[in-house]
Scaffold this motif. Structure first.
Motif, PDB file in Angstrom:
ATOM      1  N   ASP A  96      41.260  22.818  33.064  1.00 48.65           N
ATOM      2  CA  ASP A  96      40.129  23.061  31.978  1.00 48.65           C
ATOM      3  C   ASP A  96      39.099  23.167  32.760  1.00 48.65           C
ATOM      4  O   ASP A  96      37.071  22.772  31.721  1.00 48.65           O
ATOM      5  N   ASN A  97      38.181  23.643  33.923  1.00 42.93           N
ATOM      6  CA  ASN A  97      36.753  24.098  34.745  1.00 42.93           C
ATOM      7  C   ASN A  97      37.215  25.249  35.682  1.00 42.93           C
ATOM      8  O   ASN A  97      38.535  25.964  34.973  1.00 42.93           O
ATOM      9  N   ASP A  98      36.012  25.673  35.812  1.00 39.09           N
ATOM     10  CA  ASP A  98      35.934  27.372  36.923  1.00 39.09           C
ATOM     11  C   ASP A  98      34.975  27.182  37.911  1.00 39.09           C
ATOM     12  O   ASP A  98      34.197  26.501  37.805  1.00 39.09           O
ATOM     13  N   ARG A  99      36.013  26.896  39.373  1.00 40.85           N
ATOM     14  CA  ARG A  99      35.382  26.775  40.257  1.00 40.85           C
ATOM     15  C   ARG A  99      34.802  25.896  40.562  1.00 40.85           C
ATOM     16  O   ARG A  99      33.434  26.013  41.165  1.00 40.85           O
ATOM     17  N   PRO A 100      34.909  24.853  40.311  1.00 44.95           N
ATOM     18  CA  PRO A 100      34.465  23.594  41.037  1.00 44.95           C
ATOM     19  C   PRO A 100      33.575  23.926  42.248  1.00 44.95           C
ATOM     20  O   PRO A 100      33.932  24.403  43.736  1.00 44.95           O
ATOM     21  N   TRP A 158      45.558  30.030  51.252  1.00 45.31           N
ATOM     22  CA  TRP A 158      46.380  30.655  50.532  1.00 45.31           C
ATOM     23  C   TRP A 158      45.304  31.737  49.027  1.00 45.31           C
ATOM     24  O   TRP A 158      44.817  30.517  48.789  1.00 45.31           O
ATOM     25  N   PRO A 159      45.850  32.639  48.464  1.00 46.69           N
ATOM     26  CA  PRO A 159      45.111  33.111  47.583  1.00 46.69           C
ATOM     27  C   PRO A 159      45.240  31.702  46.574  1.00 46.69           C
ATOM     28  O   PRO A 159      46.142  31.676  46.205  1.00 46.69           O
ATOM     29  N   GLY A 160      44.012  31.713  45.623  1.00 48.62           N
ATOM     30  CA  GLY A 160      44.332  31.186  43.992  1.00 48.62           C
ATOM     31  C   GLY A 160      43.958  31.999  43.019  1.00 48.62           C
ATOM     32  O   GLY A 160      43.864  33.444  43.424  1.00 48.62           O
ATOM     33  N   LEU A 161      43.971  31.767  41.783  1.00 56.18           N
ATOM     34  CA  LEU A 161      43.854  33.068  40.507  1.00 56.18           C
ATOM     35  C   LEU A 161      42.192  32.784  40.606  1.00 56.18           C
ATOM     36  O   LEU A 161      41.490  32.303  40.876  1.00 56.18           O
ATOM     37  N   PRO A 162      42.155  34.017  40.468  1.00 58.86           N
ATOM     38  CA  PRO A 162      41.010  34.319  40.149  1.00 58.86           C
ATOM     39  C   PRO A 162      40.777  34.095  39.066  1.00 58.86           C
ATOM     40  O   PRO A 162      41.498  34.249  38.011  1.00 58.86           O
ATOM     41  N   ASN A 163      39.215  34.188  39.351  1.00 58.67           N
ATOM     42  CA  ASN A 163      38.451  33.993  37.306  1.00 58.67           C
ATOM     43  C   ASN A 163      38.137  34.819  36.926  1.00 58.67           C
ATOM     44  O   ASN A 163      38.195  36.627  38.067  1.00 58.67           O
ATOM     45  N   PHE A 316      27.249  36.648  29.823  1.00 56.85           N
ATOM     46  CA  PHE A 316      28.681  36.731  30.271  1.00 56.85           C
ATOM     47  C   PHE A 316      29.777  36.075  29.706  1.00 56.85           C
ATOM     48  O   PHE A 316      29.308  35.394  28.129  1.00 56.85           O
ATOM     49  N   PHE A 317      31.125  36.815  29.929  1.00 61.63           N
ATOM     50  CA  PHE A 317      31.556  35.842  28.993  1.00 61.63           C
ATOM     51  C   PHE A 317      33.177  35.737  29.758  1.00 61.63           C
ATOM     52  O   PHE A 317      33.487  36.082  30.139  1.00 61.63           O
ATOM     53  N   ASN A 318      32.875  33.857  29.760  1.00 53.28           N
ATOM     54  CA  ASN A 318      33.715  34.028  31.100  1.00 53.28           C
ATOM     55  C   ASN A 318      34.968  33.832  30.176  1.00 53.28           C
ATOM     56  O   ASN A 318      35.431  32.745  29.756  1.00 53.28           O
ATOM     57  N   LEU A 319      36.503  34.330  31.173  1.00 47.66           N
ATOM     58  CA  LEU A 319      37.491  33.966  31.064  1.00 47.66           C
ATOM     59  C   LEU A 319      38.436  33.044  31.120  1.00 47.66           C
ATOM     60  O   LEU A 319      40.046  33.248  31.097  1.00 47.66           O
ATOM     61  N   LEU A 320      37.474  32.317  32.546  1.00 44.77           N
ATOM     62  CA  LEU A 320      38.531  31.511  33.357  1.00 44.77           C
ATOM     63  C   LEU A 320      39.591  32.146  33.952  1.00 44.77           C
ATOM     64  O   LEU A 320      39.252  33.290  34.112  1.00 44.77           O
ATOM     65  N   SER A 321      40.593  31.298  34.502  1.00 43.54           N
ATOM     66  CA  SER A 321      41.235  32.028  35.594  1.00 43.54           C
ATOM     67  C   SER A 321      42.822  31.959  34.753  1.00 43.54           C
ATOM     68  O   SER A 321      42.883  31.437  33.665  1.00 43.54           O
ATOM     69  N   GLY A 322      43.362  32.744  34.983  1.00 46.82           N
ATOM     70  CA  GLY A 322      45.089  33.096  34.496  1.00 46.82           C
ATOM     71  C   GLY A 322      45.123  34.482  33.301  1.00 46.82           C
ATOM     72  O   GLY A 322      43.961  34.963  33.320  1.00 46.82           O
TER      73      GLY A 322
END
Length: 446
Positions: A96-100, A158-163, A316-322
């Protein structure tokens, strides 16, 4: 002189509330998920912490003389194995957040990062491995500054989900639509036409705290009819999870939530929860009734979200990850992230990782699959329902009379509260903007 202080409860750190929020606002961009109030709300619903379980807060703060120059919110989670207790140190909020991240102004990032690492490594016996997830190329925590010596540790990444973030450069929704890829825009137009033909549509929307509690309840009424009801990615029915979102609606929260609900013949079929902070808009949750999946009400909600972002003048409109494959079609820019784990050599977690690496080397089938161009979770949850649906035809929503009466009462209360209500005709005008944009482009070509 730089010093570090770690608070093991947020009430203990409450004396720094104003300094923490002021520092966050000075960073670019300010982060709604790094405010003191966001952390408080998250921890307020954490059952393990309240029960004195295996979670401890590590709110690490960095000072130059008496001035706060950096902070990072972490948690130490321990659990008992058949051998002994093992502990993981990671960001306090992992969903429920973005790139801590470590919050610090650019001129202080390096010094603050070195100080944080120095403190964490000095307490290495208390944790088995340290994990930083969703770290992008601007991260000051990973890779660590050159002054940090990790020679006695094993580091894996390793790679994570992109924002995925849409940087708004359009002055109107038609202009935004014209920038879309032609085939995707055509599919979106077709889905909107089918949705408009399904029945009487209406939109309820508000960010006023007099209306958002009822809108949240309407939103939650959709989830049992959504593919998310068979996963753990929505709000769900758990009281602790519900209380977390209810807490975000409070007037004291720096991030202001707005909720949009799409009604079909007086019944909620789709919803969108956005958070507004500084000059950014954040898409926090979206849901739709999967019986109408072929009409893509989720796409209609995202289009309405883009309308809110553009008309609201956000940067901007941040759609978060996934769902990156899908968000790219909405002109979102993907920012790659990675997950980093730092293991203390000799710890139980270290040997657990070593054995896992040996297994993966010996059995390649255990390796993680490549990223698919679809959402496997949603596809798995929705396949049976979608197979039964008839494309283009409205579905009667089965509902108990008491439930319909409750929804009607909530809808009536929202209509009497501050907010926006779009009638079927007005909503059709907004949603059919895709057709307008397409015709305008064809006319321009002629």
């Amino acid at each position: 002189m730089i010093s570090v202080r770690c608070f093991e409860s947020l009430p203990e750190a409450a004396c720094l509330r104003d300094d923490v929020n002021a520092l966050n606002r000075r960073c670019a961009p300010p982060d709604p998920f790094s405010t003191f109030e966001f952390f408080e709300n998250y921890l307020g619903q954490d059952e393990a912490l309240q029960a004195g379980g295996g979670l401890r807060v590590w709110f690490v703060t960095v000072f130059r003389a008496d001035t706060l120059i950096g902070y990072v919110a972490l948690k130490l989670v321990s659990r008992k194995t058949w051998l002994r207790r093992v502990a993981t140190l990671s960001f306090l909020v992992t969903h429920d957040n973005d790139r801590p991240h470590l919050v610090a102004c650019p001129e202080n990032l390096r010094d603050a990062s070195v100080a944080v690492y120095g403190y964490l490594l000095a307490r290495q016996r208390e944790w088995g491995f340290l994990e930083f997830h969703q770290q992008d190329s601007t991260s000051s925590l990973f890779p660590p500054p050159d002054a940090v010596d990790l020679s006695g540790y094993r580091v894996s990444e390793w790679p994570g989900l992109p924002n995925c973030t849409v940087h708004l450069r359009w002055s109107s929704l038609p202009e935004y639509m014209r920038a879309m890829e032609a085939r995707f825009r055509s599919n979106l137009e077709r889905q909107v036409r089918h949705l408009l033909a399904a029945g009487e549509l209406e939109l309820l929307s508000s960010s006023d705290t007099a209306a958002t509690p009822a809108l949240l309840e309407l939103y939650r009424s959709i989830e049992p009819r959504s593919w998310k009801s068979r996963t753990d990615v929505g709000i769900g029915q758990e009281p602790r999870r519900i209380a977390y979102f209810e807490g975000l609606l409070g007037t004291h929260q720096p991030m202001r939530l707005s909720i949009q609900i799409l009604l079909l013949d007086g019944v909620p079929i789709a919803g969108l929860i956005n958070g507004s902070f500084a000059n950014g808009l954040y898409a926090l949750q979206m849901v739709y009734d999967e019986a109408f999946g072929r009409m893509s009400p989720g796409s209609a909600m995202l289009l309405l979200g883009m309308r809110q972002a553009i008309d609201g003048g956000y940067a901007f409109f941040n759609l978060l990850s996934g769902f990156g494959y899908y968000k790219a079609r909405w002109l979102a820019q993907a920012t790659d992230t990675r997950i980093a784990q730092i293991y203390r050599v000799g710890s139980l977690w270290y040997w657990h990782r070593k054995i896992g690496d040996w297994k993966r080397a010996a059995l390649p089938a255990l390796a993680k699959p490549t990223r698919a161009l679809f959402n496997p979770l949603r596809r798995s949850a929705s396949r049976r329902k979608l197979a039964q649906a008839e494309p283009g035809r409205p579905t009667v929503i089965a509902m108990q009379p008491a439930q319909r009466q409750r929804l009607a009462a909530l809808i009536a209360s929202v209509r009497q509260s501050p907010g926006e209500g779009l009638s079927a005709q007005a909503l059709a005008s907004v949603l059919q903007i895709a057709n307008t944009a397409s015709r305008a482009r064809s006319a321009h070509a002629l």
